[in-house]
Every structure is written in structure tokens, then in C-alpha cells.
Design an enzyme around this catalytic site. Structure first.
Site, PDB file in Angstrom:
ATOM      1  N   LYS A  99       0.883  -1.175   0.000  1.00 25.72           N
ATOM      2  CA  LYS A  99       0.000   0.000   0.000  1.00 25.72           C
ATOM      3  C   LYS A  99       0.913   1.215   0.000  1.00 25.72           C
ATOM      4  CE  LYS A  99      -2.011   2.904   2.315  1.00 25.72           C
ATOM      5  NZ  LYS A  99      -1.904   4.390   2.120  1.00 25.72           N
ATOM      6  N   GLY A 109      -4.835   5.499   4.139  1.00 23.71           N
ATOM      7  CA  GLY A 109      -4.567   4.712   5.322  1.00 23.71           C
ATOM      8  C   GLY A 109      -5.798   4.173   6.008  1.00 23.71           C
ATOM      9  N   GLU A 126       8.938   1.176  11.295  1.00 20.85           N
ATOM     10  CA  GLU A 126      10.010   2.168  11.223  1.00 20.85           C
ATOM     11  C   GLU A 126       9.309   3.509  11.310  1.00 20.85           C
ATOM     12  OE1 GLU A 126      11.971   4.907  10.288  1.00 20.85           O
ATOM     13  OE2 GLU A 126      12.220   4.213   8.224  1.00 20.85           O
ATOM     14  N   CYS A 173      12.591  10.690   8.442  1.00 17.82           N
ATOM     15  CA  CYS A 173      12.321  10.208   9.789  1.00 17.82           C
ATOM     16  C   CYS A 173      13.559  10.335  10.664  1.00 17.82           C
ATOM     17  CB  CYS A 173      11.836   8.777   9.740  1.00 17.82           C
ATOM     18  SG  CYS A 173      12.879   7.753   8.706  1.00 17.82           S
ATOM     19  N   GLU A 201       8.407  15.791  16.205  1.00 18.06           N
ATOM     20  CA  GLU A 201       8.936  15.611  14.856  1.00 18.06           C
ATOM     21  C   GLU A 201       8.198  16.572  13.927  1.00 18.06           C
ATOM     22  OE1 GLU A 201       8.086  11.866  12.815  1.00 18.06           O
ATOM     23  OE2 GLU A 201      10.179  11.877  12.170  1.00 18.06           O
TER      24      GLU A 201
END
Lengths: 512, 634
Positions: B325, B358, B401, B435, B532
């Protein structure tokens, strides 16, 4: 002779088989000189030697005869390429890319190299095209994919220290390869060494120098830098000895006879103590148990003994058959051997070509004679085939005793020694009754027998209900006097690596 | 003044990281638009339809996208009814997979552990006064360069065929330079995931892929790597178009890294070894590593191709089949290269690519009972949901991750110029959308002032503009949501008292370009030092000792990566061991060899990708034990 062979149901084509229903392709020999530092050059002495076609005994080409002076030049080039050249300094991935290209080039020349091995070694052309040459490309790709997978380790030190290992290429490697599988052996040796970042000096067998020179040419075309791969054709006592005793070679790897292996090791010991790996002779047992499928077992044993005219170090030449099926086995094995077609290896219908040269041919015939004199029963074969070239009939002896020469010595020809046994324990004891330990076959449907016998036989490769199950990922090499060190698999890569341990103190770390 | 209608006006500072599932989707915005004139919608849709029927009708398409994107860019903030602030209710609403109890817990996690009640209301246009607009920033107002690639594949790839979504629905993927529609892409949903999983299941249970030799699989992957190189220019252009990263980066680094990664795993295929283990007596025990089965993989939008390679490479090398996906922001490159994989000889059904969102497609994959393994890269919040869905369905193992707030530590012995340059790249690379971005720059007090000044100078010099243009270092952010979010964080930085020394505003007046932004005098508890941001925002903090910086660097729930800059061997050794992070780069940053394992400590994830370690994610371990009768030895 031809009539007798026909009566045996054997098509002893010999050299005379040519032109009957198949075509012998025109073989062009493009490379006959030494390959040193990226160039084809004459021997320093200017000398050449003849390489002969075992189908006829005729000369194929005159090849530059390398000697100590040439080995010195080759080592100098390899040393320079290792000490200052790009090869060990490029990433494993970059080396892998070049080796992949090398593999692609081999695939693009399958026919041409297969021809060279057939005229030079008498090997079956079809098998070369279908297996040996593509197998070389496969092996190269395996190590191309391994070149970026050389891992050192970080260590759990017992002190406040950070320690790790580096795997570094060992340096300049000397490779001495035999004539029975000129292509396969060349790549058994060269592929992992190059992947590891070593530079190499290869001494091919004097019987079969042609394909090695061709590969040197392809390596250059693929982008292997000059000096990384050098090929010095010549003889063992001169060029081979110079490799084994050279002070600037860091490692020597040899495949060949046990006697010569001993010489190589002595020379290494007396020169610079270079590490040695040896892949030597064998007298490999195949143990066939009562529960085996008889036809399958007979076929497997035939294949194990006669493949490549018996010129294969792992040939299954001591055949132990359990008493319950022994008589039936002998009968069927003889029938199958008689059906084998001996003749020109270019003929697609032929199962067995000529022995590699006159010496080998005479040696095999001598052992057949010894077998008869020692009291073994010659069931089939035993004679030369055709009126020229070095063809020998597939041969079977029964009533062989463990201490007979034909049960102890490596004959390196199409000669099977059949023996009977009663129990598993006896089979293990007999199978281990040899100074060799290269390979062994087990034919059984019983899991317990398979597990017990495979652990109990002292040999480097055990093939259960199969034989010659070579694979790039499967390490291969001998126990006992069959040698030490493994070719193929990740083990072979290890062979061309040094291990360096790096240690430094740690201060104020929260954990170790 | 001119920013009066800017999209982050009156918004609540919410989601600190771009989540994959939690993104408020463009299509949701479109469908929930009630304040746009219906006739304008109709015109745009008609134009789009025309352009789809006539591939040459680029003019119509551009006109349509222009209307659509104007609508997008000028939209006011979504009302709570149309999309929740965090977008989380999209998932929970659409999927209905979590009971209300679990939903409540998740929301609670959000507001307590991640979003401590900071509800800053922004005033439109207020950010303008912080702008330190760099000279290079005028570029984005130029006419965008036309990418040298056509969009060939927009359908789902299921069982070797490109097919429409079962619903027939599509969604637009946007050019982040302009916000205009590049193409409409089939919108996969749970029915499509079902089809894809069924195909992957059949390919695994009955097909040739897990049954062929590893060498044959290796050859397919090698051929694929060659094809990627052959089509490198088109692939790179597509990636830059869809994502906004510079062409120099996608063509010069990322596409080659895809080929590299594939070759790496091609080389592993025939070297996967189990151990033969000793037993205490009487047994022969060996370990087989077998493919785990159907792997569900969900990849993010920041490195669409590279994440494709990291996920698909090891999974295929091990003999698995895959349902992938992609992120709804960047569906294009995966479809392109997936076709090449089939051209390389991949059997049908082995790799299925489902584009979509999602909360719908992603959630369906995570909850699917026919999927044996999940691997997800994206935000920590979404990672938690992925793990929950796996737990609630068939307990499939999960590799995650996730996010990070990685420290980059500059010691006082460092060459300041080099440190500044490396720290700059550590945070600004890929528009800050990494990331592992080194987004907390810890600088020793002795070199702090010099470092800040030089970092400012470097940031101001950073060339922002059309990623297709030579010499550009920074393209646009991925989309309006990210763009808004980043600017909200900039505002938060200013409000919390950090010194804005560079950037702070958008660049140009269209697309999603943001100035390289640098904050100095930041404190550890400021949001810009904790969350973040996923944008071009550098936060520089001051420290005075090794122990102090270790403590502060580790005071985060993330643990993805860290940078250490020093000449001291002892400092390097101490820091690299003391930092709780999956990667420590010493005197370098963002070194991503295929061989080096990558993944997080703490809430930055579970498991490792790349290297030999990634194989573990896609292999089952089977011990085979049988008695030994009278063996010669054990």
C-alpha cells in the site's frame, strides 16, 4: 576392437565417430599466450608446449610455456594490483558488478568455451554447454552477490574495551587448477578470491590451458583491472612450483592429486609459510542399502562412477551394496554400463568421451590389469575403445576386497569396484577404510540409516539419494588426505580473508 | 495582508508528524467542500473527464487541476465535522475496526503523551514578520518545468494486471510545486485489498515464486535492477514530480539506491542459512528459514521508491509474496517500477500494489486475516494503530520504522565549518522530510555562537525552488497539510521564545515551499525541540558537557538516529554507545548503504530494515528435529 565393442552393445566411436550424424564444430583457438598484467605475452624463455586433442592425440595449439620468470612477472603484477591498485580498494558492490558482467560475458560465449574444453579435455560438449559453462556464470554471480556481504563482528569483550573484527582480503593468491574440469575449477578458485578483493595468479593444468586464457580475456573485457587476474600456463614442476614457493604470494590454493598437494604444502612451508588449501584425491564410497529402489540406485551409481569418464575427484568408485540386493544390483549395473555410448564428445548421443591424455589412459588400463591380477572379477568393460584417441570402456569389477589397489587408489577413470556388506556398522567401517575423505553417497529410504551413516562417514560431502549435488552455496572440500579448506559457499570466501581484530579502550559508557 | 486566506489560519496545532493513515485526504476535503460553488466543481470535473478521455487534452487537464488546486489552496481550515484535527477519526470512522474503548485510548495517547494541550491559535499573516526571506526564494514563482515523463500507470496492480478499484473511485495525486493534479489514481479500499491479498495468497500457496530456486529469484531481481537503471530518467522524473524532491537527488541518489538495494537482496536470496544446532544427545536438529508468506507493506511518501526497495527487496528475495500500500500522496513511482518487476519475470500475484488511503486500504491490510506479516514505515501514531490492528486480527508480526527527533551533537573540538555543513544537511535533506532528520542540533557552548551564525548563513544560502531546476537544493513540502503543520510549528517556536535566526515563512505564493528555518536558543521542553516537525526547521540547542548532552539527547521517546561530530576517539566511542538510537553516525550523517541495518529504539520502531537483518523480517524459523541412532559423534 570396433566389432567387439559393437558386440558389447557399445558404440565405441573413438576418433572415427566424427561426421556420423553430428557435426564437429570448427574450433578456433584465440588465446595461446600468458596473461600477465592485462596483456597476452610470450613466455620469457620464448618456449611453448603442445596441447593435444584427446579424441585423436593430435596437437590443437602451441601454448606459451610459463616458468619461474613468468610467475615472477605475474606475481609482481598481482602484488602491484593488490598493494596499490583499485581492486581491493573498491567497494564489494563494485567488485560484484564487475563479476556480474564477467558472468554475462561467459553466458554470451557458452558455445565457444564449451568447445575449447571439449577439444582440450575430451569433455562432453552438450554437458559443457548445458552445465559446466553456465555453472561458471552461476558461481560468479553467487560471489558477485557475496562480495558485499563480508561481515566482521563487534565483540563482547571482558574488559572496558571496544573490539571488532575486520575481514580483509588475504592478498596475492596463487591458484593451481586441474585439467578434469578446466572451467569449473578455474571458477571454484577465482570467483571467491576476486570477490574477497584478492588478486590472483592462476596456473592452469598443462593438459587444458585453453579456456583459462579465454576467461582471462573475458575478465579484462568485464572490467577486472590489469594485474588482478593473471594466467600463467605451464607445467607443475616449473610454473606450479614457482607459485607454491613464491615469497610474494600470500595464499595458495590447489586442486589436484594428493601427491602434488603434498609438494605444494611443502613448498609453502619452506618459503613464506603461506596458508594453503588443498582439494585433493578421493576414493569415495557409495553405500546402497537393501531398501533402496534398485533401478534408481543402479542409475545413480553409474552416474557417480562414469561422469566425466571417471575423471572427477569425487567419483563414487567404491560401491558397497547390501547383500539382499547385491546380485540383482551387479546384473543391472553391468547391463547399464554396457549400454553406455563411448565416443566423440561432440556427438550428442555419446555418454563418455576419451580420457584426457595418454598418461591417464595408460594409468587407467594399468589399474584394470592390476584389478584382474589381484583376483577381482571383471564383469564388463576393461578394454580400450576405438583405434585412436584415449577411449576406455566403462568397467566393473566385482569380488573386490577392501585392501586391493582398485579399492584403495584413485584410478581417475571409468572403473567401478563393487563390494558387498551386511550391516550398517560394517558399511560405515568399510566406507571409512580409506586415507581419503572427499565425498560419499548413501542410497536408502530409511531416515535413521541416512542420519546415522551421514554423520559417521568421514568425508566432506555426503549425498543421500543423489550424487554430485554441487551448489554454489554448498561448501565443498575433503577430510583426511583429501585435503583441507573449502571451495564454494561462504566458506570459500572466508578462505581468502584475513581476520583483523581492532581494540580500543572505552570510557564512561553506560553498558558494554 | 496577502496571506489573509492562508490555509493555516485559525488552525489548531495538532499532529506533530505526518502520519500515513491519519492524513486528512485530499478527496475528503473535496467531498466535504460545501462552500465552493457547485458549478465550479462541475466544470472542473467535466474538464477532468474530458482530459481523461483524450490523453492529449493536457490543456483541459491543466485547467481542471488549476480550478481544483485553487480550491485546495484557498480552502479554510477543515471544520471538526469534516475532518478531525488529527485525522484519526478518519481511520476509526472509516474502518470501524476499533471498538470505541480502544478508540478512546488511542485518542488519549494522542493528547496526553504527544500533544500536551498545546492549542495555539494562529493569526493569519502573522508569520510574515518573521520572514528572513533568502534571495534564492523567488524561484518558485517561475513557471514549473514540465517533467520529462508521462504518467502511464494509475490503476491498481493486482495479480499482474492493472485494474480499476472495485468501487471505480479515483483520487488525485498532486504536484507539490503547484498543488495541481498530476493524475487521478485508482482508490483502493478494503475490497481491493481483499483481491490483492487473495492474489498474493494464491501466488504464495500455489504459485512458482516460493517454489523456484533462490538463484532463479535472484535472477529476476537482478534483471529488475537493470531495468530500473535503463528507465532511471523517467522514474526519477516521476518521483520528483509526485514528491517534490530535487531531480538531482532522485536521479543521482535514490534511483541508483533502488537498483543497489535490489542487487543486494538478489545476492542474499541464495545465501539464507539456517543453523544446524547441537543437541544434548541423540537428536539431529536443523533450522530452516522459510518465507513467512504474504507480506503486507505500507510505505510513506517521503522516499516512495527507496521505501519500495527496502520493503519489497528483502521480502521477495526470501520468497514471499507482497501486497504493497503506497502513500496516497505518492502513488506513481511504485506503480511504474512494479510493472518493471513483472517485465523482469516476476510471476503474477507476487507483488500487488494498492494505491489508496490509510484509514481504508491501509487499515484493511493491517487487519487482514490472510496477511502473514506487516511492515510499516510512517508516523509513530499510525504505527501504534498498525500494531493494534495486527494484534486484534491474526497476531501477524509487525516491523515498524517510525518517527524520530534525532540529535546531532557537535563537540567543542569539531571543525565548525564542517559541522555546520553536515548538521545543515542532516536536517534539511529532502525538505526535512526524513524520519531520521537530525532535527535537534546540540552544540557545545564553546562553539555555539559561531555555529549558530554560520548555520544561519548556510540556511539563508540554501536554494529553494523548482526541484526540476539545476542547482536547486530544496523543493516544496509534500502537500498542504504538511506545509500548514510546519508553519504552525515555526509559529510555536517563536511563541515559546526561541530565536528565529533564519527563514520562518513560505516561499513564493503557490505550491508548498518553505524557507529553510533555523531556531537558536531553544530549550528542551519546547515543542520544536520535542516533536517531529518533518520540515526544514533546525533547532539549535546549547550544551556544556558529554554527560549532559547524553542525558538530554536521550530524553525523548524517539530513538531512531543520532549524529556525533568530534575528532576525539574517546568522545566518539562514549557517545556512540551511550546514545539510545538505532543508528549513530559519527562525523557523517544519512549514510544509507544497503548493508547497514536501520531502525529505531524506543518509539521509533520495531525491527530493522536493510542489511542481513531485514531478512529476519521475512523469514520463518523452523526447527526440524529427528532422533539419531548410533551416530559416530554429536
Amino acid at each position: 576392437m570396433a566389432a567387439a565393442a559393437a558386440a558389447n552393445g557399445m558404440s565405441c566411436g573413438g576418433g572415427g565417430g566424427g561426421g556420423k550424424g553430428f557435426e564437429v564444430p570448427k574450433v578456433v583457438v584465440r588465446f595461446t599466450k600468458l596473461f600477465i598484467n592485462g596483456q597476452f605475452v610470450d613466455a620469457v624463455s620464448g618456449k611453448t608446449f603442445e596441447t593435444r586433442d584427446p579424441r585423436t592425440g593430435e596437437v590443437i595449439a602451441d601454448i606459451a610455456e610459463g616458468d619461474k620468470a613468468d610467475v615472477d612477472l605475474a606475481v609482481k603484477a598481482a602484488r602491484e594490483a593488490f598493494d596499490n591498485g583499485p581492486w581491493p580498494r573498491m567497494s564489494g558492490y563494485e567488485r560484484g558488478r564487475i563479476l556480474s558482467k564477467f558472468a554475462d560475458l561467459i553466458e554470451a560465449h557458452v558455445e565457444e568455451v564449451a568447445m575449447l574444453d571439449t577439444v582440450d579435455a575430451g569433455k562432453l560438449f552438450l554437458v559443457g554447454k548445458a552445465r559446466d559453462i553456465p555453472g561458471a556464470a552461476h558461481l560468479l554471480r553467487y560471489y558477485a552477490g557475496a562480495a558485499d556481504k563480508v561481515h566482521g563482528e563487534t565483540l563482547k569483550m571482558a574488559q572496558r574495551m571496544h573490539g571488532y573484527t575486520l575481514k580483509e582480503p588475504v592478498g596475492v593468491v596463487g591458484h593451481i587448477v586441474p585439467w578434469n574440469y578446466p572451467t569449473t575449477m578455474f571458477f571454484f578458485k577465482v570467483s571467491p578470491a576476486l570477490a574477497a578483493g584478492c588478486t590472483v595468479v592462476v596456473k592452469p593444468a598443462e593438459q587444458t590451458p585453453l579456456s583459462a586464457l579465454f576467461y582471462a580475456h573475458l575478465a579484462k573485457e568485464a572490467g577486472v583491472p590489469d594485474g588482478v587476474l593473471n594466467v600463467v600456463t605451464g607445467f607443475g614442476p616449473t610454473a606450479g612450483a614457482a607459485v607454491a614457493s613464491h615469497m610474494d604470494i600470500d595464499k595458495v590454493s590447489f586442486t589436484g592429486s594428493t601427491e602434488v598437494g603434498r609438494l605444494v604444502m611443502k613448498a609453502a612451508a619452506e618459503s613464506n609459510l603461506k596458508p594453503v588449501s588443498l582439494e585433493l584425491g578421493g576414493k569415495s564410497p557409495i553405500v546402497v542399502f537393501d531398501d533402496a529402489d534398485l533401478d534408481m540406485a543402479v542409475n545413480l551409481v553409474n552416474f557417480a562412477t562414469y561422469t566425466n569418464k571417471g575423471e572427477i575427484c569425487v567419483a563414487g568408485t567404491r560401491i558397497y551394496v547390501q547383500e539382499g540386493i547385491y546380485d540383482a544390483f551387479v546384473k543391472k549395473a553391468a547391463e547399464l554400463a554396457k549400454k553406455s555410448v563411448v565416443g566423440d564428445p561432440f556427438n550428442p548421443r555419446v555418454n563418455q568421451g576419451p580420457q584426457v591424455d595418454k598418461d591417464q589412459y595408460e594409468k587407467v588400463l594399468k589399474y584394470i590389469d592390476i584389478g584382474k591380477r589381484e583376483g577381482a572379477t571383471l564383469v564388463t568393460g576393461g578394454k580400450p575403445c576405438g583405434d585412436k584417441g584415449y577411449y576406455i570402456e566403462p568397467t566393473i569389477f566385482t569380488d573386490v576386497k577392501d585392501d586391493m589397489a582398485i579399492a584403495q587408489d584413485e584410478i581417475f577413470g571409468p572403473v567401478m569396484a563393487l563390494m558387498k556388506f551386511k550391516t550398517v556398522e560394517e558399511a560405515i567401517q568399510k566406507a571409512n577404510n580409506t586415507r581419503y575423505g572427499l565425498a560419499a553417497g548413501i542410497v536408502t529410504k530409511n531416515i535413521d540409516i541416512a542420519n546415522t551413516v551421514s554423520r559417521s562417514i568421514r568425508a566432506g560431502a555426503i549425498w543421500i539419494n543423489c550424487y554430485f549435488a554441487f551448489d554454489p552455496d554448498a561448501p565443498f572440500g575433503g577430510y583426511k588426505m583429501s585435503g583441507f579448506g573449502k571451495d564454494m559457499g561462504m566458506d570459500a570466501l572466508e578462505k581468502y580473508m584475513q581476520t583483523k581484530t581492532v581494540v580500543t579502550p572505552l570510557y564512561n559508557t553506560p553498558w558494554l | 495582508g496577502k496571506e489573509l486566506s492562508n490555509p493555516f489560519a485559525s488552525q489548531v496545532v495538532t499532529e506533530p508528524k505526518a502520519p500515513i493513515f491519519l492524513k486528512i485526504s485530499v478527496s475528503l476535503h473535496l467531498s466535504s467542500r460545501s462552500h465552493h460553488r457547485p458549478e465550479e466543481n462541475q466544470i472542473a470535473e467535466n474538464l477532468l473527464e474530458i482530459s481523461q478521455q483524450h490523453p492529449a487534452g493536457m490543456a483541459a487537464r491543466r485547467a481542471a487541476s488549476s480550478i481544483l488546486s485553487r480550491r485546495l489552496l484557498t480552502r479554510p481550515s477543515p471544520s471538526p465535522a469534516s475532518a478531525s484535527p488529527a485525522g484519526k477519526s478518519d481511520l476509526l470512522g472509516a474502518g470501524e475496526v476499533l471498538p470505541s474503548k480502544l478508540r478512546g485510548n488511542t485518542e488519549q495517547n494522542y493528547t496526553t503523551s504527544r500533544l500536551p494541550n498545546l492549542q495555539v491559535v494562529l493569526v493569519a499573516g502573522a508569520l510574515l514578520r518573521f520572514s528572513t526571506a533568502p534571495a534564492a526564494a523567488a524561484a518558485p514563482t517561475e513557471e514549473p518545468i514540465q517533467p520529462a515523463v508521462e504518467v502511464k500507470h494509475t490503476q491498481l496492480l493486482i495479480n499482474g494486471n492493472f485494474v480499476d478499484a472495485a468501487s471505480g473511485k479515483t483520487f488525485p495525486t498532486l504536484d507539490p510545486r503547484t498543488g495541481e493534479v498530476i493524475a487521478r489514481v485508482a482508490e483502493g479500499d478494503s475490497e481491493d485489498i481483499d483481491r490483492a491479498v487473495a492474489a498474493a495468497r494464491r501466488a504464495f500457496d500455489e504459485g512458482p515464486w516460493p517454489r523456484m530456486t533462490a538463484y532463479e529469484r535472484c535472477r529476476v531481481l537482478l534483471r529488475f535492477a537493470d531495468l530500473v537503471e535503463e528507465h532511471a530518467e523517467e522514474i526519477a522524473a516521476l518521483e520528483t514530480w509526485d514528491n517534490g524532491k530535487t531531480l538531482a537527488q532522485s536521479a543521482g541518489a535514490e534511483v541508483p539506491m533502488v537498483a543497489r538495494c535490489m542487487r543486494y537482496y538478489a545476492g542474499w536470496a541464495d545465501k539464507i542459512h539456517g543453523l544446524v544446532v547441537p543437541t544434548d544427545g541423540g537428536h539431529h536438529a536443523q533450522v530452516l528459514h522459510e518465507p513467512v508468506g504474504v507480506a503486507g507493506q505500507i510505505i510513506p511518501w517521503n522516499f516512495p521508491l527507496l521505501m519500495f526497495a527496502w520493503k519489497v527487496g528483502p521480502a521477495l528475495a526470501c520468497g514471499n509474496t507482497v501486497v504493497l500500500k503506497t502513500a496516497e500522496q505518492t502513488p506513481l513511482s511504485a506503480l511504474y517500477v512494479a510493472r518493471l518487476l513483472h517485465e523482469a519475470g516476476l510471476p503474477d500475484g507476487v507483488l500487488n500494489v494498492v494505491s489508496g488511503f490509510g484509514p481504508t486500504a491501509g487499515a484493511a491490510l493491517c487487519s487482514h486475516m490472510g496477511v502473514d506479516k506487516l511492515a510499516f514505515t510512517g508516523s509513530t501514531g499510525t504505527g501504534q494503530i498498525v500494531l493494534e490492528l495486527a494484534a486484534r486480527s491474526n497476531l501477524k508480526p509487525v516491523t515498524l520504522e517510525l518517527g524520530g527527533k534525532s540529535p546531532f551533537i557537535v563537540m567543542d573540538d569539531a571543525d565548525v565549518d564542517q559541522a555546520v555543513d553536515l548538521a545543515h544537511h542532516a536536517v534539511f535533506f529532502n525538505q526535512g522530510q526524513c524520519c531520521c532528520a537530525g532535527s535537534r542540533t546540540f552544540v557545545h557552548e564553546r562553539v555555539y555562537d559561531e555555529f549558530v551564525e554560520k548555520s544561519r548563513a548556510r540556511a539563508v544560502k540554501r536554494v529553494v525552488g523548482d526541484p526540476f531546476r539545476n542547482g536547486v537544493e530544496q523543493g516544496p513540502q509534500i502537500d498542504g497539510d504538511q506545509f500548514d503543520k510546519i508553519l504552525r510549528y515555526v509559529r510555536s517556536g517563536v511563541d515559546s521564545g526561541a530565536t528565529l535566526v533564519a527563514g520562518g515563512d513560505r516561499v513564493g505564493n503557490r505550491g508548498f515551499y518553505i524557507q529553510p528555518t533555523v531556531f537558536a536558543d531553544a530549550k528542551d521542553d519546547m515543542k520544536i525541540a520535542k516533536d517531529e516537525i518533518f520540515g526544514p526547521v533546525q533547532t539549535i540547542l546549547k550544551f556544556s558537557g558529554v554527560e549532559e548532552v547524553v542525558r538530554r539527547a536521550n530524553a525523548t521517546h524517539y530513538g531512531l538516529a543520532a549524529g556525533v561530530f568530534t575528532r576525539s576517539l574517546d568522545a566518539a566511542n562514549t557517545l556512540s554507545r551511550a546514545l539510545r538510537a538505532g543508528t549513530v553516525w559519527v562525523n557523517c550523517y544519512d549514510v544509507f548503504d544497503a548493508t547497514i541495518p536501520f531502525g529505531g529504539y524506543k518509539m521509533s520502531g520495531v525491527g530493522r530494515e536493510k542489511g542481513i537483518y531485514a531478512l529476519r523480517n521475512y523469514l520463518q524459523t523452523k526447527a526440524v528435529v529427528t532422533p539419531l541412532k548410533n551416530p559416530a559423534w554429536l
